[in-house]
Design an enzyme around this catalytic site. Sequence first.
Site, mmCIF file in Angstrom:
data_model
loop_
_atom_site.group_PDB
_atom_site.id
_atom_site.type_symbol
_atom_site.label_atom_id
_atom_site.label_comp_id
_atom_site.label_asym_id
_atom_site.label_seq_id
_atom_site.Cartn_x
_atom_site.Cartn_y
_atom_site.Cartn_z
ATOM 1 N N GLU A 105 43.977 29.834 43.282
ATOM 2 C CA GLU A 105 43.762 29.998 44.823
ATOM 3 C C GLU A 105 42.438 29.717 45.147
ATOM 4 O O GLU A 105 41.542 29.646 44.311
ATOM 5 C CB GLU A 105 43.823 31.787 45.043
ATOM 6 C CG GLU A 105 45.299 32.248 44.769
ATOM 7 C CD GLU A 105 45.194 33.864 45.094
ATOM 8 O OE1 GLU A 105 46.280 34.235 45.776
ATOM 9 O OE2 GLU A 105 44.456 34.639 44.271
ATOM 10 N N CYS A 355 35.742 39.080 46.433
ATOM 11 C CA CYS A 355 35.314 38.803 44.984
ATOM 12 C C CYS A 355 35.990 39.308 44.082
ATOM 13 O O CYS A 355 36.445 40.530 43.979
ATOM 14 C CB CYS A 355 33.968 38.924 44.988
ATOM 15 S SG CYS A 355 32.593 38.271 46.014
HETATM 16 N N1 SAH Z 1 33.439 33.549 36.786
HETATM 17 C C1 SAH Z 1 32.278 33.268 37.485
HETATM 18 C C2 SAH Z 1 32.766 33.200 38.971
HETATM 19 C C3 SAH Z 1 33.933 33.646 39.524
HETATM 20 S S1 SAH Z 1 33.904 35.509 40.189
HETATM 21 C C4 SAH Z 1 31.487 34.604 37.624
HETATM 22 O O1 SAH Z 1 31.693 35.707 36.999
HETATM 23 O O2 SAH Z 1 30.375 34.616 37.969
HETATM 24 C C5 SAH Z 1 32.922 35.880 41.411
HETATM 25 C C6 SAH Z 1 32.246 37.065 41.441
HETATM 26 O O3 SAH Z 1 32.975 38.067 41.621
HETATM 27 C C7 SAH Z 1 31.376 37.171 40.288
HETATM 28 O O4 SAH Z 1 29.909 37.656 40.709
HETATM 29 C C8 SAH Z 1 32.021 38.277 39.694
HETATM 30 O O5 SAH Z 1 31.400 39.173 38.902
HETATM 31 C C9 SAH Z 1 32.585 39.097 40.943
HETATM 32 N N2 SAH Z 1 33.771 40.110 40.737
HETATM 33 C C10 SAH Z 1 34.461 39.873 39.841
HETATM 34 N N3 SAH Z 1 35.478 41.107 40.126
HETATM 35 C C11 SAH Z 1 34.856 41.886 41.140
HETATM 36 C C12 SAH Z 1 35.465 42.766 42.012
HETATM 37 N N4 SAH Z 1 36.634 43.665 41.621
HETATM 38 N N5 SAH Z 1 34.692 43.556 43.002
HETATM 39 C C13 SAH Z 1 33.631 42.721 43.465
HETATM 40 N N6 SAH Z 1 32.945 41.634 42.755
HETATM 41 C C14 SAH Z 1 33.648 41.171 41.592
#
Ligand code: SAH
Length: 363
Positions: A105, A355
């Site tokens: 996505e 996110c």
């Molecule tokens: N793999 C990378 C980028 C993709 S995730 C990383 O982890 O940084 C993008 C962002 O969303 C990251 O900061 C991650 O920690 C956050 N994230 C993941 N699950 C989430 C959730 N359930 N609620 C809010 N942020 C979340």
Amino acid sequence: MQKSANIYDLSIDELNGLIKSWDEPGYRVAQIWEGLYQQLWSTSEEFTSLPKSLRQKLGEIYSHDKTGVDGQLSFTSLQPIRKQESSDGETIKTLFSLSGGHTVEAVLMKYAKRRTVCISTQAGCGMGCVFCATGQVGFQRQLTSGEIIEQVMYYARQLALENEQVTNIVVMGMGEPFHNYEATLAAIGRLNDPHGYNLGARRFTISTVGLVPGIRRFTSEHSQINLSISLHAADDGLRSQLLPINRKYPLEQLFSACLEYIQVTHRRLSFEWALIQGVNDTPEQAHLLVQRLSVFRMGGSILCHVNVIPLNPTQKYGGIASTHQRALAFQSVLEQAGIPCTIRLRRGIDIQAGCGQLAGQNI
Ligand code: SAH
Ligand code: SF4
């Protein structure tokens, strides 16, 4: 049907080699590059600046069979199979199928004048962060540089219809970009190339879960691109529970790589923190975070910024989002210590485009 090659996977050097091997003049390279990345052409027929024979050759090698969508032959290997728009119309999420069957996505966010595209670098993710829908799916496969680029091209074409363009790219979709370092940075290189898509380096942000070797390599190679670290906890015990990769790269190693980034680039680093009620939104965690971040004080300023976001719901994690009151309390501990902290709005939640909510599933 035989799988076609992806034209968006080609580097300019590879295209050069190809054009040379076909005994075509060198200026064809610039014409093709401009057609792909500035005119946003996606079918060989559109390349009217090229002789018909060359157009046909490109079409034969690089066109993908898009029967089932619009019956057109196109250079794009990603097929949009579902589009969802948030109720406020500001967030658009598209599910694409990749050749081979997996799906990813990408999200377009329209805030004020910004047109930010959030792109994926992997189908699924192997990092296993407990609260992330992509992590809950597990690792499926790496995307190629072309497949990463195509997500941007897709939205660039859509925006062009309204005389708009992509203004920012965040590598915060599905997957861990530093677990697919080469393809991710090759894609950014082409999108940043003044003769390619020509989006300034400072308009890109990469978010990483904290793969230390990747951070170090990035520091030495790409000092103009923004970096964001998904932190979520300020002690190793809690961070390892939430983000298993912390066992391999604990906080001391992570912070030493972050410090090096700041010393080399003199750029502000962002930290992401999903606030989970009663888990990592406590005053203790906030104070521990202040202590950790104090290493980034340089001269009179502190070269970091914390983005907190109330946890977005995902199917397989039971934690809940902090209340706004608790988010404010967390923010105020940081601000009192002089650390800039923004409470980010949760957006696109009604279409699971927030996110950590991208699962790449057609449900
Ligand atoms: N793999 C990378 C980028 C993709 S995730 C990383 O982890 O940084 C993008 C962002 O969303 C990251 O900061 C991650 O920690 C956050 N994230 C993941 N699950 C989430 C959730 N359930 N609620 C809010 N942020 C979340
Ligand atoms: Fe992967 Fe990032 Fe999700 Fe962790 S938060 S599982 S690294 S996509």
